[in-house]
Design an enzyme around this catalytic site. Structure first.
Site, short mmCIF file in Angstrom:
data_model
loop_
_atom_site.label_atom_id
_atom_site.label_comp_id
_atom_site.label_asym_id
_atom_site.label_seq_id
_atom_site.Cartn_x
_atom_site.Cartn_y
_atom_site.Cartn_z
N ASN A 80 -30.54 -9.16 -20.61
CA ASN A 80 -29.39 -10.03 -20.88
C ASN A 80 -28.12 -9.24 -20.58
O ASN A 80 -27.76 -8.33 -21.32
CB ASN A 80 -29.43 -10.45 -22.36
CG ASN A 80 -28.21 -11.21 -22.79
OD1 ASN A 80 -27.40 -11.65 -21.96
ND2 ASN A 80 -28.05 -11.39 -24.09
N LYS A 113 -25.13 -10.25 -20.65
CA LYS A 113 -23.98 -10.71 -21.44
C LYS A 113 -22.76 -10.88 -20.53
O LYS A 113 -22.91 -11.23 -19.37
CB LYS A 113 -23.72 -9.77 -22.61
CG LYS A 113 -24.98 -9.51 -23.44
CD LYS A 113 -24.69 -8.80 -24.72
CE LYS A 113 -26.02 -8.51 -25.42
NZ LYS A 113 -25.84 -7.94 -26.74
N HIS A 134 -28.96 -16.93 -28.97
CA HIS A 134 -28.65 -15.51 -29.15
C HIS A 134 -27.75 -15.35 -30.37
O HIS A 134 -26.89 -16.21 -30.63
CB HIS A 134 -27.97 -14.95 -27.90
CG HIS A 134 -27.88 -13.46 -27.92
ND1 HIS A 134 -26.91 -12.80 -28.64
CD2 HIS A 134 -28.67 -12.50 -27.37
CE1 HIS A 134 -27.11 -11.49 -28.52
NE2 HIS A 134 -28.16 -11.28 -27.74
N GLU A 179 -25.20 -13.68 -30.85
CA GLU A 179 -23.76 -13.73 -30.55
C GLU A 179 -23.29 -15.18 -30.41
O GLU A 179 -22.17 -15.52 -30.78
CB GLU A 179 -23.47 -12.91 -29.28
CG GLU A 179 -23.61 -11.41 -29.56
CD GLU A 179 -24.05 -10.57 -28.38
OE1 GLU A 179 -23.97 -11.03 -27.24
OE2 GLU A 179 -24.50 -9.43 -28.63
N GLU A 239 -34.77 -10.70 -32.68
CA GLU A 239 -33.69 -9.72 -32.51
C GLU A 239 -32.96 -9.54 -33.84
O GLU A 239 -32.05 -10.32 -34.17
CB GLU A 239 -32.68 -10.23 -31.47
CG GLU A 239 -33.30 -10.48 -30.11
CD GLU A 239 -32.25 -10.36 -29.02
OE1 GLU A 239 -32.42 -9.50 -28.16
OE2 GLU A 239 -31.25 -11.09 -29.06
N GLY A 288 -27.03 -3.82 -30.19
CA GLY A 288 -25.85 -3.09 -29.72
C GLY A 288 -25.38 -2.01 -30.69
O GLY A 288 -24.29 -1.47 -30.54
N SER A 312 -31.35 -2.78 -29.36
CA SER A 312 -31.28 -1.36 -28.99
C SER A 312 -32.62 -0.83 -28.45
O SER A 312 -32.98 0.32 -28.71
CB SER A 312 -30.78 -0.51 -30.16
OG SER A 312 -29.48 -0.92 -30.51
C1 PEP Z 1 -29.34 -8.41 -27.08
O1 PEP Z 1 -28.15 -8.66 -27.25
O2 PEP Z 1 -30.12 -9.32 -26.80
C2 PEP Z 1 -29.77 -7.04 -27.23
C3 PEP Z 1 -31.02 -6.81 -27.48
O3 PEP Z 1 -28.79 -6.06 -27.09
P1 PEP Z 1 -28.98 -4.48 -27.13
O4 PEP Z 1 -30.25 -4.17 -26.37
O5 PEP Z 1 -27.77 -3.94 -26.48
O6 PEP Z 1 -29.11 -4.11 -28.57
#
Ligand code: PEP
Length: 253
Positions: free
Chosen positions: A9, A11, A98, A100, A170, A176, A216
């Site tokens: 992703n 973003k 997601h 966000e 997630e 992040g 992460s």
């Molecule tokens: C995400 O936003 O779907 C995600 C997993 O981000 P990150 O890997 O940067 O934590």
């Protein structure tokens, strides 16, 4: 047999040239044998979809996703993108729910149920995201919370539609932040969600659904996470912006 999947992703990152460079690098670096074992998906920003689709069209290693879609088919929703537009631009997948989107754009379980419906009606595979905040994790009722996200956004679907959905767990506290869920924490949630789906549908359907981990995930921890029996791959944010890291994660199965 459920599929192993790594989805990136991007973003709101990468200009068009940067995105095309990243795509070419990924296509060239994904090893041939990955094709048989794992599905690789990238989700660039909307405006890059057609150009990225053109780069992907003569290969079948890497597949295309969008990061969101609107819940209505068309209409006066300035700035929004419909599922049919995404399908016509060449996307085969769409990320829905997601954290966000839930947090910054106030997307509710009810609205996400509509997005799942419209994605499926347009032959897009939803990558449905779920996950709890740190506060909920610390209160201890995180399995119930995430189970309820599935119930309210997915459990209206008939068996054949739910079987087309990819689930991405997630934990918000890991996205992040550099803080990854341990493989035990990921396995606990993935197994619990699969059990919950089995109780509402069937063991067979639950066994065949791919449940990805996100938060992460990077080359240094992917192997351990992907070795968990109920973790079928990852939804990758930050590390998907580097072809080397993303491909190293793909090689972690
Ligand atoms: C995400 O936003 O779907 C995600 C997993 O981000 P990150 O890997 O940067 O934590």
């Amino acid at each position: 047999m459920r599929k192993k999947i790594v989805a990136g992703n991007w973003k709101m990152n990468k200009t068009l040239d940067e995105g095309l460079k990243l795509t070419s690098e990924i296509v060239n670096m994904v090893p041939d044998e990955v094709n048989n074992d794992a599905l690789v998906i990238i989700a660039p920003p909307f405006v890059h979809l057609t150009a990225v689709r053109n780069l992907l069209k003569d290969q079948d290693r890497v597949h295309l996703a969008a990061q969101n879609c609107h819940s209505e088919e068309s209409g006066a929703y300035t700035g929004e993108i419909s599922a049919s537009m995404l399908a016509s631009a060449g996307a085969g997948y769409v990320i829905i729910g997601h954290s966000e989107r839930r947090e910054y754009f106030h997307e509710t379980n009810e609205e996400l149920a509509k997005k799942v419906n419209i994605a499926l009606a347009n032959k897009l595979t939803p990558v449905f995201c779920c996950g709890e905040s740190l506060e909920i994790r610390e209160e201890g009722n995180y399995v119930e919370y995430v189970s309820n996200q599935l119930k309210e956004s997915l459990f209206h679907l008939p068996d054949e539609d739910l079987s087309r959905v990819i689930i991405a767990y997630e934990p918000i506290w890991a996205i992040g932040t550099g803080k990854t869920a341990s493989s035990e924490q990921a396995q606990e949630m993935h197994a619990a969600l699969r059990k919950y789906i089995a109780s509402a549908y069937s063991d067979e359907l639950a066994d065949n659904l791919s449940v990805l981990y996100g938060g992460s995930c990077k080359p240094s921890n992917a192997r351990k996470l992907f070795a968990c029996p109920d973790v079928d791959g990852g939804l990758i944010g930050g590390a998907s912006l580097s072809s080397r890291d993303f491909v190293d994660i793909i090689k972690s199965f």
